[in-house]
Design a protein around this motif. Structure first.
Motif, PDB file in Angstrom:
ATOM      1  N   MET A  63      28.720   5.025  61.305  1.00  0.00           N
ATOM      2  CA  MET A  63      27.541   4.888  59.749  1.00  0.00           C
ATOM      3  C   MET A  63      28.066   4.014  59.262  1.00  0.00           C
ATOM      4  N   SER A  64      27.326   2.899  59.610  1.00  0.00           N
ATOM      5  CA  SER A  64      27.594   2.099  58.084  1.00  0.00           C
ATOM      6  C   SER A  64      27.634   1.741  56.837  1.00  0.00           C
ATOM      7  N   ALA A  65      28.451   1.606  55.775  1.00  0.00           N
ATOM      8  CA  ALA A  65      28.445   1.491  54.590  1.00  0.00           C
ATOM      9  C   ALA A  65      27.009   1.758  53.387  1.00  0.00           C
ATOM     10  N   SER A  66      26.089   0.841  54.336  1.00  0.00           N
ATOM     11  CA  SER A  66      24.456   0.563  53.792  1.00  0.00           C
ATOM     12  C   SER A  66      24.264   1.737  54.011  1.00  0.00           C
ATOM     13  N   THR A  67      24.016   1.832  55.217  1.00  0.00           N
ATOM     14  CA  THR A  67      23.196   2.686  56.213  1.00  0.00           C
ATOM     15  C   THR A  67      23.861   4.230  54.793  1.00  0.00           C
ATOM     16  N   SER A  68      25.233   4.404  54.916  1.00  0.00           N
ATOM     17  CA  SER A  68      25.702   5.816  54.038  1.00  0.00           C
ATOM     18  C   SER A  68      25.282   5.882  52.605  1.00  0.00           C
ATOM     19  N   LEU A  69      24.667   4.666  51.952  1.00  0.00           N
ATOM     20  CA  LEU A  69      24.884   5.130  50.851  1.00  0.00           C
ATOM     21  C   LEU A  69      23.101   4.929  50.662  1.00  0.00           C
ATOM     22  N   LYS A  70      22.198   4.176  51.062  1.00  0.00           N
ATOM     23  CA  LYS A  70      20.903   4.720  51.240  1.00  0.00           C
ATOM     24  C   LYS A  70      20.542   6.146  52.008  1.00  0.00           C
ATOM     25  N   LEU A  71      22.008   6.665  52.077  1.00  0.00           N
ATOM     26  CA  LEU A  71      21.356   8.388  52.224  1.00  0.00           C
ATOM     27  C   LEU A  71      22.132   9.117  50.793  1.00  0.00           C
ATOM     28  N   ARG A  72      22.791   8.150  51.016  1.00  0.00           N
ATOM     29  CA  ARG A  72      24.536   9.249  49.633  1.00  0.00           C
ATOM     30  C   ARG A  72      23.361   9.013  48.474  1.00  0.00           C
ATOM     31  N   LEU A  73      22.960   7.783  47.964  1.00  0.00           N
ATOM     32  CA  LEU A  73      21.998   7.474  46.369  1.00  0.00           C
ATOM     33  C   LEU A  73      20.954   8.624  46.456  1.00  0.00           C
ATOM     34  N   PRO A  74      19.551   8.772  46.971  1.00  0.00           N
ATOM     35  CA  PRO A  74      18.922   9.721  46.771  1.00  0.00           C
ATOM     36  C   PRO A  74      19.488  10.799  46.762  1.00  0.00           C
ATOM     37  N   THR A  75      19.963  11.554  47.913  1.00  0.00           N
ATOM     38  CA  THR A  75      20.315  12.418  47.654  1.00  0.00           C
ATOM     39  C   THR A  75      21.063  12.768  46.381  1.00  0.00           C
ATOM     40  N   PHE A  76      22.094  11.880  46.629  1.00  0.00           N
ATOM     41  CA  PHE A  76      23.031  12.502  44.647  1.00  0.00           C
ATOM     42  C   PHE A  76      21.611  12.525  43.637  1.00  0.00           C
ATOM     43  N   VAL A  77      21.010  11.695  43.864  1.00  0.00           N
ATOM     44  CA  VAL A  77      19.743  11.406  42.312  1.00  0.00           C
ATOM     45  C   VAL A  77      19.315  12.466  42.571  1.00  0.00           C
ATOM     46  N   LEU A  78      18.892  13.018  43.577  1.00  0.00           N
ATOM     47  CA  LEU A  78      17.492  14.089  43.894  1.00  0.00           C
ATOM     48  C   LEU A  78      18.284  15.312  42.936  1.00  0.00           C
ATOM     49  N   VAL A  79      19.168  15.303  43.459  1.00  0.00           N
ATOM     50  CA  VAL A  79      20.480  17.232  43.554  1.00  0.00           C
ATOM     51  C   VAL A  79      20.133  16.672  41.821  1.00  0.00           C
ATOM     52  N   LEU A  80      21.196  15.858  41.053  1.00  0.00           N
ATOM     53  CA  LEU A  80      21.085  16.059  39.315  1.00  0.00           C
ATOM     54  C   LEU A  80      19.364  16.071  39.223  1.00  0.00           C
ATOM     55  N   GLU A  81      18.585  15.267  39.809  1.00  0.00           N
ATOM     56  CA  GLU A  81      17.011  15.456  38.191  1.00  0.00           C
ATOM     57  C   GLU A  81      16.356  17.160  39.125  1.00  0.00           C
ATOM     58  N   VAL A  82      16.814  17.577  39.439  1.00  0.00           N
ATOM     59  CA  VAL A  82      16.397  18.931  39.755  1.00  0.00           C
ATOM     60  C   VAL A  82      17.105  19.645  39.238  1.00  0.00           C
ATOM     61  N   VAL A  83      19.059  19.738  38.801  1.00  0.00           N
ATOM     62  CA  VAL A  83      19.380  20.342  37.812  1.00  0.00           C
ATOM     63  C   VAL A  83      19.350  19.798  35.681  1.00  0.00           C
ATOM     64  N   MET A  84      19.047  18.937  36.137  1.00  0.00           N
ATOM     65  CA  MET A  84      18.714  18.358  35.222  1.00  0.00           C
ATOM     66  C   MET A  84      16.728  18.650  34.687  1.00  0.00           C
ATOM     67  N   ILE A  85      16.381  19.411  35.169  1.00  0.00           N
ATOM     68  CA  ILE A  85      15.165  19.439  35.598  1.00  0.00           C
ATOM     69  C   ILE A  85      14.771  20.956  34.727  1.00  0.00           C
ATOM     70  N   ALA A  86      16.057  21.995  35.755  1.00  0.00           N
ATOM     71  CA  ALA A  86      16.284  23.589  35.533  1.00  0.00           C
ATOM     72  C   ALA A  86      16.760  23.358  33.996  1.00  0.00           C
ATOM     73  N   LEU A  87      18.048  22.872  33.640  1.00  0.00           N
ATOM     74  CA  LEU A  87      18.895  22.909  32.379  1.00  0.00           C
ATOM     75  C   LEU A  87      17.510  22.630  31.235  1.00  0.00           C
ATOM     76  N   TYR A  88      17.035  21.565  31.619  1.00  0.00           N
ATOM     77  CA  TYR A  88      15.372  21.109  30.561  1.00  0.00           C
ATOM     78  C   TYR A  88      14.799  22.533  29.622  1.00  0.00           C
ATOM     79  N   GLY A  89      14.211  22.548  30.786  1.00  0.00           N
ATOM     80  CA  GLY A  89      13.781  24.242  31.091  1.00  0.00           C
ATOM     81  C   GLY A  89      14.253  25.343  30.502  1.00  0.00           C
TER      82      GLY A  89
END
Length: 254
Positions: free
Chosen positions: A1-27
């Motif tokens: 897997m190339s670095a660009s492909t890896s980033l396209k997977l890692r970044l959205p996944t990481f951001v999605l997890v962070l936002e789910v955690v943020m929503i829970a903490l804010y709630g």
């Protein structure tokens, strides 16, 4: 897997997890403060006395500094202009959300809740500025995921430092020359191997123009930045006057 492909997977996944955690903490932990809580308003409440009308102009000015000022300023590298602006946008939005929670625990926490108002957002944008200043030291050497991790780590350290300085040392640092700029500089420079240059660390005409535009945005709105958290009235008035005169004289002498 190339670095660009890896980033396209890692970044959205990481951001999605962070936002789910943020929503829970804010709630769980966040509620409105007295000025924004509709349950505390009645027919006798004067809406013009709401802190919204006092704090929002400062909040809007600092927004311009964070997203336009720093965004254009961080476009100074020839090969990282677009990524500098986009990563600034991404990092700033996460840093502000995270800072509201972390700073809220130290400064606005009571009865088991963080009480949210415009003043929280202004404080969070100050903390965000810390991350973006450090960002300038690592631009071109880090990817978006690394920048988000840096924001997640730097905000709590800054919040603890800020709390200790304000509570125990009782230093009045409204403009953030100690807490924001000095802290951010040392945090950014603490990354190893920053002294090693790179062939891509060059500028060009267009990137220089964007960088100057960012500088102008920061210059114009700096009086708001320095005066936003000072005491209302003559203290705030003097902060605006002194900041503008200092900016003007330093521009001429530079």
């Amino acid at each position: 897997m190339s670095a660009s492909t890896s980033l396209k997977l890692r970044l959205p996944t990481f951001v999605l997890v962070l936002e789910v955690v943020m929503i829970a903490l804010y709630g769980i932990f966040v509620t409105y403060d007295d000025n924004s809580n509709a349950k505390l308003q009645n027919n006798e409440t004067d809406p013009m006395e709401n802190s919204m009308y006092r704090d929002y102009p400062y909040f809007a000015d600092i927004q311009v500094m964070i997203f336009l000022g720093f965004g254009c300023l961080l476009a100074f590298f020839r090969f990282y202009g677009f990524s500098g602006m986009v990563f600034n946008f991404l990092t700033a939005t996460l840093a502000i959300q995270w800072a509201i929670l972390i700073q809220g625990y130290f400064q606005f926490y009571s009865d088991g809740k963080i009480h949210l108002g415009l003043i929280n957002l202004i404080n969070a944008e100050f903390a965000c500025a810390v991350v973006l200043i450090s960002f300038g030291a690592v631009l071109g050497k880090t990817g978006p995921v690394q920048l988000l991790v840096m924001a997640l780590l730097e905000i709590p350290i800054f919040a603890v430092t800020e709390w200790a300085v304000l509570k125990y040392l009782r230093i009045n640092d409204a403009g953030g020359s100690i807490l924001i700029h000095l802290f951010a500089s040392y945090f950014g420079l603490g990354r190893p191997s920053l002294n090693k240059g790179h062939p891509k660390e060059t500028t060009r005409y267009n990137s220089d123009i964007l960088s100057v535009m960012g500088t102008l945005f920061l210059w114009v709105f700096w009086p708001s930045f320095n005066s936003a958290l000072t005491f209302n009235g003559d203290d705030q008035h003097r902060a605006v006057l002194h900041t503008f005169l200092g900016l003007s004289s330093s521009t001429i002498t530079a």
